[in-house]
Design a protein around this motif. Structure first.
Motif, PDB file in Angstrom:
ATOM      1  N   GLU A 112       3.934  16.251 -35.418  1.00 45.92           N
ATOM      2  CA  GLU A 112       2.748  17.033 -35.805  1.00 45.92           C
ATOM      3  C   GLU A 112       2.977  18.517 -35.564  1.00 45.92           C
ATOM      4  N   ALA A 113       2.062  19.318 -36.101  1.00 48.94           N
ATOM      5  CA  ALA A 113       2.025  20.754 -35.825  1.00 48.94           C
ATOM      6  C   ALA A 113       0.563  21.169 -35.700  1.00 48.94           C
ATOM      7  N   GLY A 114       0.304  22.037 -34.745  1.00 54.46           N
ATOM      8  CA  GLY A 114      -1.058  22.572 -34.604  1.00 54.46           C
ATOM      9  C   GLY A 114      -1.955  21.803 -33.664  1.00 54.46           C
ATOM     10  N   ARG A 115      -1.371  20.970 -32.846  1.00 55.07           N
ATOM     11  CA  ARG A 115      -2.180  20.135 -31.948  1.00 55.07           C
ATOM     12  C   ARG A 115      -3.011  20.987 -30.972  1.00 55.07           C
ATOM     13  N   GLY A 116      -2.372  21.949 -30.339  1.00 52.80           N
ATOM     14  CA  GLY A 116      -3.072  22.744 -29.322  1.00 52.80           C
ATOM     15  C   GLY A 116      -3.763  23.978 -29.864  1.00 52.80           C
ATOM     16  N   SER A 117      -3.691  24.183 -31.161  1.00 52.54           N
ATOM     17  CA  SER A 117      -4.260  25.384 -31.768  1.00 52.54           C
ATOM     18  C   SER A 117      -5.785  25.364 -31.726  1.00 52.54           C
ATOM     19  N   VAL A 118      -6.365  26.560 -31.657  1.00 55.12           N
ATOM     20  CA  VAL A 118      -7.830  26.666 -31.691  1.00 55.12           C
ATOM     21  C   VAL A 118      -8.314  26.970 -33.119  1.00 55.12           C
ATOM     22  N   LEU A 119      -7.373  27.313 -33.991  1.00 55.64           N
ATOM     23  CA  LEU A 119      -7.691  27.614 -35.398  1.00 55.64           C
ATOM     24  C   LEU A 119      -6.881  26.712 -36.334  1.00 55.64           C
ATOM     25  N   GLY A 120      -7.518  26.353 -37.447  1.00 50.29           N
ATOM     26  CA  GLY A 120      -6.796  25.648 -38.502  1.00 50.29           C
ATOM     27  C   GLY A 120      -6.597  24.170 -38.224  1.00 50.29           C
ATOM     28  N   PRO A 121      -5.898  23.501 -39.146  1.00 53.28           N
ATOM     29  CA  PRO A 121      -5.766  22.046 -39.062  1.00 53.28           C
ATOM     30  C   PRO A 121      -4.690  21.580 -38.087  1.00 53.28           C
ATOM     31  N   LEU A 122      -4.823  20.329 -37.709  1.00 56.21           N
ATOM     32  CA  LEU A 122      -3.723  19.586 -37.073  1.00 56.21           C
ATOM     33  C   LEU A 122      -3.034  18.876 -38.230  1.00 56.21           C
TER      34      LEU A 122
ATOM     35  N   SER B 107      -2.853  30.865 -26.529  1.00 46.82           N
ATOM     36  CA  SER B 107      -1.906  31.709 -25.777  1.00 46.82           C
ATOM     37  C   SER B 107      -1.618  33.027 -26.491  1.00 46.82           C
ATOM     38  N   ASP B 108      -2.110  33.179 -27.733  1.00 43.30           N
ATOM     39  CA  ASP B 108      -1.838  34.381 -28.539  1.00 43.30           C
ATOM     40  C   ASP B 108      -2.970  35.397 -28.332  1.00 43.30           C
ATOM     41  N   PRO B 109      -2.672  36.585 -27.746  1.00 42.22           N
ATOM     42  CA  PRO B 109      -3.709  37.595 -27.508  1.00 42.22           C
ATOM     43  C   PRO B 109      -4.462  37.996 -28.784  1.00 42.22           C
ATOM     44  N   ARG B 110      -3.754  38.016 -29.926  1.00 46.67           N
ATOM     45  CA  ARG B 110      -4.418  38.397 -31.193  1.00 46.67           C
ATOM     46  C   ARG B 110      -5.465  37.355 -31.589  1.00 46.67           C
ATOM     47  N   THR B 111      -5.144  36.101 -31.377  1.00 50.22           N
ATOM     48  CA  THR B 111      -6.093  35.020 -31.686  1.00 50.22           C
ATOM     49  C   THR B 111      -7.319  35.126 -30.784  1.00 50.22           C
ATOM     50  N   ILE B 112      -7.095  35.387 -29.494  1.00 47.95           N
ATOM     51  CA  ILE B 112      -8.207  35.514 -28.542  1.00 47.95           C
ATOM     52  C   ILE B 112      -9.083  36.706 -28.902  1.00 47.95           C
ATOM     53  N   GLU B 113      -8.453  37.811 -29.274  1.00 49.99           N
ATOM     54  CA  GLU B 113      -9.214  39.014 -29.663  1.00 49.99           C
ATOM     55  C   GLU B 113     -10.064  38.729 -30.903  1.00 49.99           C
ATOM     56  N   PHE B 114      -9.467  38.045 -31.876  1.00 51.29           N
ATOM     57  CA  PHE B 114     -10.203  37.663 -33.096  1.00 51.29           C
ATOM     58  C   PHE B 114     -11.416  36.811 -32.742  1.00 51.29           C
TER      59      PHE B 114
END
Length: 206
Positions: A8-18, A171-178
């Motif tokens: 898989e890809a995107g399991r821990g992501s806060v945006l977008g699909p798994l 973990s991505d500062p840009r994602t957190i800022e968004f």
């Protein structure tokens, strides 16, 4: 004998699909995948992943399942955890591809538990579930690469409207800022690609 690799890809992501991908190939064609020198998608550059993904699709059948952020939130609201959500996609891929042996990068802390569960659900399937299987088995590396390419495409579509989303991971500062900006601007109307059930988002809304 048909072999299947799943990752898989995107399991821990806060945006977008798994994105869960299965790569299926007859055993006598596995050598063509091996010749590509595949490894875990995280160790391959984005450009190289796209090129490899095309080659993999020429050699093998690829089955991908996109589980949207909304789907994840809806299932979690019904107390379905992320491992179970991923298993829904895995079971669908196994049913579609009807392999004899399935190699899988185990998301369960106990790979033998996942093995038993899948073998019980899909007899007479043989399952090899291991941690870091994407480093050990080229067919799982192939699934890892195709899943990552599909997931990257989904993030690129989001970036056409929202440029500064970053990678989508907490973990991505840009994602957190968004997320900080968007939860302040429209807390009641967050875009549907945000996983609202993630603790990262809930804290900001709290």
């Amino acid at each position: 004998m048909k072999l299947l690799g799943i990752d898989e890809a995107g399991r821990g992501s806060v945006l977008g699909p798994l994105v869960v991908c299965g790569v299926a190939v007859e055993e006598d064609r596995i050598k063509y995948l091996e010749r590509l020198g595949l490894k875990d998608s995280k160790k391959v550059s984005p450009k190289k992943r796209v090129s490899l993904s095309r080659k993999i699709k020429r050699i093998a059948q690829c089955h991908t399942v996109h589980i949207t952020a909304q789907d994840i939130d809806n299932l979690r609201a019904r107390n379905v955890n992320l491992n179970e959500i991923e298993k829904l996609a895995i079971n669908r891929i196994i049913a579609e591809s009807t392999p004899d042996t399935c190699f899988i990068d185990s998301m369960d802390v106990k790979p033998e538990r996942l093995t038993n569960e899948l073998e019980t659900m899909h007899p007479p399937l043989r399952v090899v579930a291991e941690h870091k299987a994407d480093d050990r088995y080229p067919i799982v590396s192939a699934a890892s690469i195709v899943a990552k390419v599909e997931r990257d495409r989904a993030i690129q579509i989001i970036k056409k409207t929202y440029e500064n989303v970053g990678s989508g991971y907490p973990s991505d500062p840009r994602t957190i800022e968004f997320l900080k900006i968007i939860t302040k601007e429209s807390p009641e109307e967050l875009p549907d690609f945000i996983r609202r059930s993630w603790a990262t988002v809930e804290k900001m809304q709290g």
